[in-house]
Enzyme design. Structure first.
Site, PDB file in Angstrom:
ATOM      1  N   LYS A  26       7.494  17.926  39.357  1.00  0.00           N
ATOM      2  CA  LYS A  26       6.153  17.340  39.382  1.00  0.00           C
ATOM      3  C   LYS A  26       6.205  15.805  39.319  1.00  0.00           C
ATOM      4  O   LYS A  26       7.249  15.214  39.012  1.00  0.00           O
ATOM      5  CB  LYS A  26       5.338  17.916  38.222  1.00  0.00           C
ATOM      6  CG  LYS A  26       5.094  19.430  38.343  1.00  0.00           C
ATOM      7  CD  LYS A  26       4.113  19.916  37.272  1.00  0.00           C
ATOM      8  CE  LYS A  26       3.876  21.410  37.391  1.00  0.00           C
ATOM      9  NZ  LYS A  26       2.806  21.851  36.433  1.00  0.00           N
ATOM     10  N   TYR A  28      -2.770  25.971  43.960  1.00  0.00           N
ATOM     11  CA  TYR A  28      -3.194  26.459  42.649  1.00  0.00           C
ATOM     12  C   TYR A  28      -4.533  27.201  42.715  1.00  0.00           C
ATOM     13  O   TYR A  28      -5.260  27.243  41.716  1.00  0.00           O
ATOM     14  CB  TYR A  28      -3.305  25.287  41.675  1.00  0.00           C
ATOM     15  CG  TYR A  28      -1.969  24.800  41.141  1.00  0.00           C
ATOM     16  CD1 TYR A  28      -1.166  25.625  40.362  1.00  0.00           C
ATOM     17  CD2 TYR A  28      -1.529  23.495  41.378  1.00  0.00           C
ATOM     18  CE1 TYR A  28       0.039  25.181  39.837  1.00  0.00           C
ATOM     19  CE2 TYR A  28      -0.318  23.031  40.856  1.00  0.00           C
ATOM     20  CZ  TYR A  28       0.456  23.887  40.087  1.00  0.00           C
ATOM     21  OH  TYR A  28       1.641  23.445  39.559  1.00  0.00           O
ATOM     22  N   PHE A  61      -9.189  23.407  33.517  1.00  0.00           N
ATOM     23  CA  PHE A  61      -8.194  22.358  33.761  1.00  0.00           C
ATOM     24  C   PHE A  61      -7.898  22.141  35.244  1.00  0.00           C
ATOM     25  O   PHE A  61      -7.054  21.318  35.588  1.00  0.00           O
ATOM     26  CB  PHE A  61      -6.894  22.670  33.002  1.00  0.00           C
ATOM     27  CG  PHE A  61      -6.260  24.000  33.324  1.00  0.00           C
ATOM     28  CD1 PHE A  61      -5.450  24.173  34.444  1.00  0.00           C
ATOM     29  CD2 PHE A  61      -6.464  25.091  32.493  1.00  0.00           C
ATOM     30  CE1 PHE A  61      -4.867  25.394  34.742  1.00  0.00           C
ATOM     31  CE2 PHE A  61      -5.883  26.336  32.778  1.00  0.00           C
ATOM     32  CZ  PHE A  61      -5.084  26.472  33.918  1.00  0.00           C
ATOM     33  N   ARG A  76      12.440  30.356  35.097  1.00  0.00           N
ATOM     34  CA  ARG A  76      11.444  30.257  34.017  1.00  0.00           C
ATOM     35  C   ARG A  76      12.126  30.035  32.661  1.00  0.00           C
ATOM     36  O   ARG A  76      11.615  29.299  31.815  1.00  0.00           O
ATOM     37  CB  ARG A  76      10.525  31.465  34.019  1.00  0.00           C
ATOM     38  CG  ARG A  76       9.646  31.455  35.281  1.00  0.00           C
ATOM     39  CD  ARG A  76       8.639  32.585  35.320  1.00  0.00           C
ATOM     40  NE  ARG A  76       7.577  32.414  34.341  1.00  0.00           N
ATOM     41  CZ  ARG A  76       6.519  31.624  34.508  1.00  0.00           C
ATOM     42  NH1 ARG A  76       6.395  30.902  35.602  1.00  0.00           N
ATOM     43  NH2 ARG A  76       5.588  31.538  33.578  1.00  0.00           N
ATOM     44  N   THR A 113       5.134  26.717  29.194  1.00  0.00           N
ATOM     45  CA  THR A 113       4.226  25.829  29.942  1.00  0.00           C
ATOM     46  C   THR A 113       3.859  24.596  29.127  1.00  0.00           C
ATOM     47  O   THR A 113       3.821  23.483  29.659  1.00  0.00           O
ATOM     48  CB  THR A 113       2.934  26.607  30.312  1.00  0.00           C
ATOM     49  OG1 THR A 113       3.297  27.768  31.058  1.00  0.00           O
ATOM     50  CG2 THR A 113       1.994  25.753  31.133  1.00  0.00           C
ATOM     51  N   ASN A 156       3.893  18.493  32.876  1.00  0.00           N
ATOM     52  CA  ASN A 156       4.946  19.314  32.264  1.00  0.00           C
ATOM     53  C   ASN A 156       6.203  19.458  33.133  1.00  0.00           C
ATOM     54  O   ASN A 156       6.918  20.452  33.060  1.00  0.00           O
ATOM     55  CB  ASN A 156       4.387  20.669  31.808  1.00  0.00           C
ATOM     56  CG  ASN A 156       3.936  21.544  32.968  1.00  0.00           C
ATOM     57  OD1 ASN A 156       3.857  21.082  34.103  1.00  0.00           O
ATOM     58  ND2 ASN A 156       3.631  22.790  32.679  1.00  0.00           N
ATOM     59  N   HIS A 190       7.188  23.176  37.963  1.00  0.00           N
ATOM     60  CA  HIS A 190       6.498  24.438  38.190  1.00  0.00           C
ATOM     61  C   HIS A 190       7.523  25.439  38.705  1.00  0.00           C
ATOM     62  O   HIS A 190       8.415  25.068  39.466  1.00  0.00           O
ATOM     63  CB  HIS A 190       5.391  24.286  39.241  1.00  0.00           C
ATOM     64  CG  HIS A 190       4.860  25.614  39.722  1.00  0.00           C
ATOM     65  ND1 HIS A 190       3.877  26.296  39.045  1.00  0.00           N
ATOM     66  CD2 HIS A 190       5.223  26.399  40.761  1.00  0.00           C
ATOM     67  CE1 HIS A 190       3.651  27.449  39.680  1.00  0.00           C
ATOM     68  NE2 HIS A 190       4.455  27.526  40.723  1.00  0.00           N
ATOM     69  N   GLU A 203       4.329  31.444  47.359  1.00  0.00           N
ATOM     70  CA  GLU A 203       4.552  30.013  47.123  1.00  0.00           C
ATOM     71  C   GLU A 203       5.640  29.439  48.025  1.00  0.00           C
ATOM     72  O   GLU A 203       5.532  28.304  48.489  1.00  0.00           O
ATOM     73  CB  GLU A 203       4.871  29.785  45.644  1.00  0.00           C
ATOM     74  CG  GLU A 203       3.665  30.062  44.750  1.00  0.00           C
ATOM     75  CD  GLU A 203       3.941  29.874  43.274  1.00  0.00           C
ATOM     76  OE1 GLU A 203       5.086  29.540  42.893  1.00  0.00           O
ATOM     77  OE2 GLU A 203       2.989  30.047  42.479  1.00  0.00           O
TER      78      GLU A 203
HETATM   79  P1  CMP Z   1       2.119  25.348  36.226  1.00  0.00           P
HETATM   80  O1  CMP Z   1       3.199  26.327  35.904  1.00  0.00           O
HETATM   81  O2  CMP Z   1       2.392  24.397  37.325  1.00  0.00           O
HETATM   82  O3  CMP Z   1       0.783  26.174  36.590  1.00  0.00           O
HETATM   83  C1  CMP Z   1      -0.509  25.636  36.374  1.00  0.00           C
HETATM   84  C2  CMP Z   1      -0.499  24.386  35.565  1.00  0.00           C
HETATM   85  O4  CMP Z   1      -1.726  24.039  34.959  1.00  0.00           O
HETATM   86  C3  CMP Z   1       0.464  24.524  34.419  1.00  0.00           C
HETATM   87  O5  CMP Z   1       1.779  24.514  34.907  1.00  0.00           O
HETATM   88  C4  CMP Z   1       0.057  23.344  33.535  1.00  0.00           C
HETATM   89  O6  CMP Z   1       0.722  22.139  33.902  1.00  0.00           O
HETATM   90  C5  CMP Z   1      -1.430  23.170  33.863  1.00  0.00           C
HETATM   91  N1  CMP Z   1      -2.284  23.505  32.715  1.00  0.00           N
HETATM   92  C6  CMP Z   1      -3.119  22.651  32.087  1.00  0.00           C
HETATM   93  N2  CMP Z   1      -3.759  23.259  31.091  1.00  0.00           N
HETATM   94  C7  CMP Z   1      -3.343  24.541  31.069  1.00  0.00           C
HETATM   95  C8  CMP Z   1      -3.643  25.688  30.253  1.00  0.00           C
HETATM   96  N3  CMP Z   1      -4.519  25.624  29.247  1.00  0.00           N
HETATM   97  N4  CMP Z   1      -2.994  26.844  30.519  1.00  0.00           N
HETATM   98  C9  CMP Z   1      -2.117  26.940  31.548  1.00  0.00           C
HETATM   99  N5  CMP Z   1      -1.798  25.893  32.349  1.00  0.00           N
HETATM  100  C10 CMP Z   1      -2.395  24.703  32.116  1.00  0.00           C
END
Ligand code: CMP
Length: 140
Positions: free
Chosen positions: A10, A50, A58, A86, A92, A113, A116, A127
């Site tokens: 990211k 997404y 979010f 993972r 996450t 974070n 992904h 994906e």
């Molecule tokens: P990712 O695995 O890329 O999938 C969706 C993304 O939304 C997740 O990582 C986080 O970076 C972001 N995100 C922000 N807030 C939340 C939340 N409350 N729960 C899950 N994902 C979140």
């Protein structure tokens, strides 16, 4: 079984110059990069990727963050690649990520974070196809 999974480094991790260190973790764990490219996602590309989160509170911040700078998308191949990736990423929320995981070491917040990874065989298939055509994947 041998699987393929989609990984995204990211914008926060790209900005930290951590592309190599993150890909190194995949390789050391036995995953092979069979496709890779750097992209600066448009709102349409990020929102479509997404789409399952469209109704979540979010979503707007997620799309804003994912379009804030370039990302590196890769297809990783290997034994149990989806679960292995993972495990390498960690939870996450980086505050809950186990020590030594990518998110524990490179991420600060749940929004920024670092990485992904696909969460199931069905999402991996979708994906990978979202970002790569068949002729862009190089089995080896
Ligand atoms: P990712 O695995 O890329 O999938 C969706 C993304 O939304 C997740 O990582 C986080 O970076 C972001 N995100 C922000 N807030 C939340 C939340 N409350 N729960 C899950 N994902 C979140």
């Amino acid at each position: 079984a041998t699987e393929r999974t989609l990984s995204i480094i990211k914008p926060d991790a790209v900005a930290k110059n951590a592309i190599g260190e993150i890909i190194s973790r995949f390789e050391k764990a036995g995953l092979k990069v069979v496709a890779a490219k750097m992209l600066h996602l448009s709102e349409e590309q990020a929102g479509g990727f997404y789409a399952e989160h469209k109704e979540r509170p979010f979503f707007k911040d997620l799309v804003g963050f994912m379009t804030s700078g370039p990302v590196v998308v890769q297809v990783l191949e290997g034994e149990d690649a989806i679960a292995k990736n993972r495990d390498l990423m960690g939870a996450t929320n980086p505050k809950e990520a186990a020590p030594g995981t990518i998110r524990a070491d490179f991420a600060e917040t749940i929004d920024a974070n670092a990485v992904h990874g696909s969460d199931s065989p069905a999402s991996a298939e979708r994906e990978v196809a979202y970002f790569f055509s068949a002729d862009e994947i190089c089995p080896r």
